[in-house]
Structures are given as C-alpha cells and as structure tokens.
Motif scaffolding. Structure first.
Motif, PDB file in Angstrom:
ATOM      1  N   HIS A   1       9.679  10.955  -1.760  1.00  0.00           N
ATOM      2  CA  HIS A   1      10.321   9.351  -1.527  1.00  0.00           C
ATOM      3  C   HIS A   1       9.628   8.811  -0.018  1.00  0.00           C
ATOM      4  CE1 HIS A   1      13.173  12.042   0.850  1.00  0.00           C
ATOM      5  NE2 HIS A   1      13.090  11.063   2.565  1.00  0.00           N
ATOM      6  N   ILE A   2      10.071   7.507  -0.193  1.00  0.00           N
ATOM      7  CA  ILE A   2       9.136   6.206   1.046  1.00  0.00           C
ATOM      8  C   ILE A   2      10.202   6.410   1.988  1.00  0.00           C
ATOM      9  CG2 ILE A   2       8.648   4.040   1.980  1.00  0.00           C
ATOM     10  CD1 ILE A   2       7.679   3.708  -1.238  1.00  0.00           C
ATOM     11  N   GLU A   3       9.865   6.347   3.247  1.00  0.00           N
ATOM     12  CA  GLU A   3      10.037   6.210   4.714  1.00  0.00           C
ATOM     13  C   GLU A   3       9.656   5.913   5.370  1.00  0.00           C
ATOM     14  OE1 GLU A   3      13.141   9.657   4.929  1.00  0.00           O
ATOM     15  OE2 GLU A   3      11.444  10.855   6.117  1.00  0.00           O
TER      16      GLU A   3
ATOM     17  N   LEU B   1       5.591   9.919   3.541  1.00  0.00           N
ATOM     18  CA  LEU B   1       6.551   9.895   2.037  1.00  0.00           C
ATOM     19  C   LEU B   1       6.718  11.089   2.660  1.00  0.00           C
ATOM     20  CD1 LEU B   1       2.968   9.579  -0.383  1.00  0.00           C
ATOM     21  CD2 LEU B   1       4.722   8.017   0.236  1.00  0.00           C
ATOM     22  N   GLU B   2       7.967  11.542   2.107  1.00  0.00           N
ATOM     23  CA  GLU B   2       8.729  13.248   2.207  1.00  0.00           C
ATOM     24  C   GLU B   2       8.726  13.937   0.868  1.00  0.00           C
ATOM     25  OE1 GLU B   2      12.167  13.486   4.775  1.00  0.00           O
ATOM     26  OE2 GLU B   2      12.877  15.008   3.334  1.00  0.00           O
TER      27      GLU B   2
ATOM     28  N   LEU C   1       9.857  -1.982  -7.583  1.00  0.00           N
ATOM     29  CA  LEU C   1       9.522  -2.034  -8.767  1.00  0.00           C
ATOM     30  C   LEU C   1       8.146  -1.886  -9.407  1.00  0.00           C
ATOM     31  CD1 LEU C   1      11.369  -5.480  -9.802  1.00  0.00           C
ATOM     32  CD2 LEU C   1      12.123  -2.772 -10.407  1.00  0.00           C
ATOM     33  N   VAL C   2       8.231  -0.817 -10.145  1.00  0.00           N
ATOM     34  CA  VAL C   2       6.699   0.196 -10.224  1.00  0.00           C
ATOM     35  C   VAL C   2       6.060  -0.907 -11.530  1.00  0.00           C
ATOM     36  CG1 VAL C   2       4.859   1.951 -10.694  1.00  0.00           C
ATOM     37  CG2 VAL C   2       6.546   1.698  -8.770  1.00  0.00           C
TER      38      VAL C   2
ATOM     39  N   ARG D   1       0.904  -1.523  -0.217  1.00  0.00           N
ATOM     40  CA  ARG D   1      -0.126   0.113   0.154  1.00  0.00           C
ATOM     41  C   ARG D   1       0.634   0.445   0.067  1.00  0.00           C
ATOM     42  NH1 ARG D   1      -4.104   2.415   2.556  1.00  0.00           N
ATOM     43  NH2 ARG D   1      -3.451   3.865   2.483  1.00  0.00           N
ATOM     44  N   VAL D   2       2.191   0.857   0.552  1.00  0.00           N
ATOM     45  CA  VAL D   2       2.760   2.398   0.904  1.00  0.00           C
ATOM     46  C   VAL D   2       3.413   2.298  -0.565  1.00  0.00           C
ATOM     47  CG1 VAL D   2       4.615   2.921   2.081  1.00  0.00           C
ATOM     48  CG2 VAL D   2       3.897   1.691   3.261  1.00  0.00           C
ATOM     49  N   VAL D   3       3.846   1.804  -1.484  1.00  0.00           N
ATOM     50  CA  VAL D   3       3.859   2.358  -2.818  1.00  0.00           C
ATOM     51  C   VAL D   3       3.208   2.320  -4.017  1.00  0.00           C
ATOM     52  CG1 VAL D   3       5.329   0.751  -4.979  1.00  0.00           C
ATOM     53  CG2 VAL D   3       6.079  -0.011  -2.480  1.00  0.00           C
TER      54      VAL D   3
END
Ligand code: ZN
Ligand code: MN
Length: 475
Positions: free
Chosen positions: A122-124, A150-151, A280-281, A54-56
C-alpha cells in the motif's frame, strides 16, 4: 522440544520521486532541516493534499513485479495517532482497500527456491524526524513529512532468519531494478519490521508474535530474529507466556528490548481521507506500466548465457545489480569479447569497487573505455599483465586504453628479432640452468619464460617467447 521460527516482514520502501506524495516539496534526503516544507506537509489549516501520480505508477510497477493483483480502485485513509514529528495528527495511508494485494516473491534458500506470499502493498506517507543527539533538547525536522513510501507486507511464510534476509535482499533487488527506490538501508530508504513467533516443529498453530523494529542492515535482521526466537523459546520453556508487543533491536548490545504494547488496528481509528478521491488505475496506465517493466535478473541471466555464451555463474553475478548488468553489456558491445569482458568486470572492476567502496555508477572507467582495453588484449596488442597496468592508469586518467598504451610504450612486442635477442641474453646469463634443462629438467622452461618476460618488462608476446625459447633451448 524443538521449535520452528515463524517470520513475516513489513517493509517500508522510500520512493525516489522528485516531489513528495501530496505536495510539490522536494523529497530529497539530506537538505537543511525544515527547508523542504509547505502549508500542505506542515498541515496548516485549509491546505489540501494532491496525490503525486508517480507514486501510483511506482506502486503499480512493484505490484506487477511481485505478482500482485492490482486493484483498479483503492482508497487513501487516515491513520490517526499523535507524535511530535507528525503535524497533521494522522498519517495518510491505505487500510481496507490497498492498491496491490496477494503477491508472491521467490527467494533462494539452502533447500532450493521458495515462494513467500505477500498480503498487500500500500501507499503511504512518511513522518518527520525527531533529532535527539544535539545537546539535551529534542529537535524536529519536517523535511521527511509526506515523502512517499510503499509498505510491503508479507505472510508469515519465512522459517529461518536467513530466509528473512534473503527475502529482504530480493525485495531490494526488485525495487532497484524497477528504479523506484535506491534501496539504501543505511539511509533508511528500506526499513524493515519483523513479526516473529515460535511454534513446536510440526504444529500448524502460530504462537503469539512480537514485532521487532529498528533493524538497518541485512545482518541485523538476521541477528535480531535469531535473538528474539531464542528469547521466546526460553520464556516458553520456563513456563512463561509471550506478550504481544513491539520490541526494539539494539545493535550495540545485540538484544531486543520491550518498547511498547502492540497497538491493534482499531487503536488508529482508520477512516477514508475525505480530502482525497479514490485512486483509479485504468487499462491505459496498467499497459503503460507493463511496458516499462525492466528485464528482471532471472530472465537477464538466461539471456546472458544464451546470447553471450558465458557460464551461468558469471551471468548470475553480473545481473545482481541492474547497473552492473548494463555496464557489462556496454563493455561487450565495444570489446566484442563476452567472456573476456565478464572476466574483467567480475575481476578487476568488482575488486576495485569493493576496495574503494564505490558503486558502479561512480566508477571512473566507462564501459566504452573498458571495452577498448579488453579488445586490445583479444587482438594481442597487449598482454593481460600489461592490461592490468593500463587499467590502473585509466582510473585516474580519462584517456582511452589505446592512447595510454601508445603514450606509455606498452604495446606487446611480437617482433621475433627483439625477442630472440632477449632469449639469447637470458641463456647466456644462466648457463647452469641451461645445462640442467638440456640434461632433461624440462620444467625449467617456465623459469626461462619468466626471465624473458621480466627482461622485456612484460611486453613480449608470450606465445612467441615460448616458441623461440623452445627452438633455442633445443639448439
Ligand atoms: Zn510540502
Ligand atoms: Mn506503515
């Protein structure tokens, strides 16, 4: 000398996923301390992280909504530093290869529309929380460890404190429309750091910047930037130099204070996290996320004007929040009266929410019930005045407007016999005014209408009252 303020924002947005970013623990806010934890987020030896899909998806959605380039392959990295609320000794983040890059957010300013460019999204993961306000000790709550963030990093494209706040509000609106975050600044779902510098007007070279932290409202963002710019100008004018550092906003004393020297990226010894594979998307996911994008405020405003023929002003107010726009559309479906519905939603509904500090989601009158009320006004069953009474009752009573009007006997009286009788009584009771009216004081008509409406407890049909009054006054 005149100076220009230069502002770039780094915003951390907490996602509203069920589980954390790298383990199955609940990401819920407000649970008992240290109950949402497991070997992974506690960093016990040998525990391995697994990225929450879900984060992606949320990152891709926000990237699409802000015109970013979505990177088909991105890398999770370790940002190393020690802090008591960070048991791993590093934060999982993204460094050289973030999931989204080079975006754009459009804001409204006093000079019209302006585009603010994004460097990256970006994700963190979040860190835990140190609690300093219980007795003399410090406590650690690790529930927040590994909650997904998400930043969003902007270019230094903003030139006034107001622009910075407009940007933040726009970003909040976007994440709420997407449904990826509640955007609640007070609870820390949206946290903002500002990079602030000043330069002589017309210059193209930015001055040394400072980073301000700890602003937890739109107002404090504006106030802090304003204060910091003024402070920097004073230092420069006095012949001093700005030191690159992190400063803390003190919302009680309305000032920024030096917190620590600014770390450079190399201080963190970033490197790709060997426990996590590249993100990967693929085409499938990208298409799916595009499908799931909502209709955004600008498009929805335009559609409201075209479809419902309501003023652009109404449409813009109704679409500020997605839930409010949904509420309005549901109301129209039942009432069949777009303008009447927008008057009620923008008037009584919004006023009540403001008075009671409620969100539209918490409001006691469903759009179906409000639609029923608006329909009864349109059909002449009740007057606007009576409708307001019914609206009050509906807030504590789950019944439909129809049921309430019938039960309370509030239906509008259009029966000319009853109205005639009331008019007759009013005329008899006010011979002096009648005399004056007949000798030319036409504005007394309003007085008689008011008296009749009062006599009939607001239930008389005003059009019929006017007609009958005019006839009888002439007679
Ligand atoms: Zn966990
Ligand atoms: Mn960060």
């Amino acid at each position: 000398m005149n100076y220009e303020i230069v502002v770039g924002l780094e915003v951390h947005c907490q996602l509203n996923t069920e589980s954390k970013a790298f383990c199955g623990c609940s990401a819920k806010f407000g649970n008992a301390a240290n109950t949402n934890v497991c070997p992974v987020c506690l960093a016990l030896p040998g525990a391995l992280p697994v990225l929450n899909a879900r984060v992606v998806e949320d990152a891709v959605k926000l990237g699409l909504a802000t015109n970013c380039t979505i990177q088909r392959r991105s890398i999770l990295a370790r940002k190393n530093y020690f802090y008591p609320d960070l048991p791993k000794g590093y934060q999982i983040s993204q460094f050289e290869e973030p999931i989204c890059s080079e975006g754009l957010i459009t804001i409204e300013t006093d000079e019209g529309r302006k585009e603010v460019r994004l460097v990256r999204i970006h994700i963190e993961e979040d860190a835990g929380k140190s609690i300093h306000d219980i007795g003399d000790d410090t406590y650690i709550d690790l529930n927040r460890c590994s909650v997904p963030l998400l930043e969003i990093v902007s270019y230094p494209d903003m030139r006034t404190p107001k622009e910075a706040s407009a940007y933040l509000q726009k970003l909040r609106q976007i994440v709420k429309y997407l449904g990826v975050s509640d955007g609640n600044m007070e609870e820390g779902s949206l946290r903002c750091d500002a990079n602030v510098s000043v330069m002589p007007v017309g210059s193209t070279e930015y001055g040394t910047r400072t980073e301000i932290k700890n602003m937890n409202s739109f107002k404090s963002v504006e106030k802090a930037i304003e204060y910091e710019a003024k402070r920097q100008i004073e230092v420069i004018e006095a012949g001093g130099k700005i030191v690159q550092e992190t400063r803390l906003w003190d919302s009680d004393r309305l000032e920024t204070r030096s917190m620590r020297g600014k770390e450079a990226a190399h201080d963190y010894r970033y490197f790709p996290d060997p426990d996590l594979v590249p993100v990967l998307v693929d085409d499938d996911m990208l298409d799916r996320m595009k499908q799931e994008l909502p209709e955004f405020p600008e498009d929805r405003t335009a559609r409201f004007v075209a479809e419902y023929a309501i003023p652009a002003y109404d449409a813009a107010v109704l679409t500020v929040e997605r839930e409010m726009a949904d509420y309005y559309e549901e109301t129209v479906k039942v009432s069949g009266d777009p303008k009447g519905s927008s008057n009620w939603v923008m008037g009584e509904v919004m006023r009540t929410l403001k008075e009671k500090y409620l969100d539209i989601a918490e409001f006691g009158i469903s759009p179906v019930r409000l639609g029923g009320l608006v329909r009864m006004i349109g059909s002449g069953t009740i007057s606007n005045t009576i409708a307001k009474q019914v609206f009050e009752i509906m807030q504590s009573d789950g019944a439909s407007a129809e049921t309430i009007v019938e039960r309370e006997g509030l239906g509008q009286v259009s029966d000319s016999g009853a109205i005639e009788a009331a008019v007759r009584e009013i005329l008899d009771a006010n011979p002096k005014q009648l005399e004056q009216y007949r000798s030319g004081k036409a504005q007394l008509l309003g007085f008689f209408v008011g008296q009749c409406m009062q006599k009939m407890k607001g239930k008389a049909n005003p059009t019929v009252v006017n007609e009958i009054l005019k006839q009888m006054l002439e007679g």
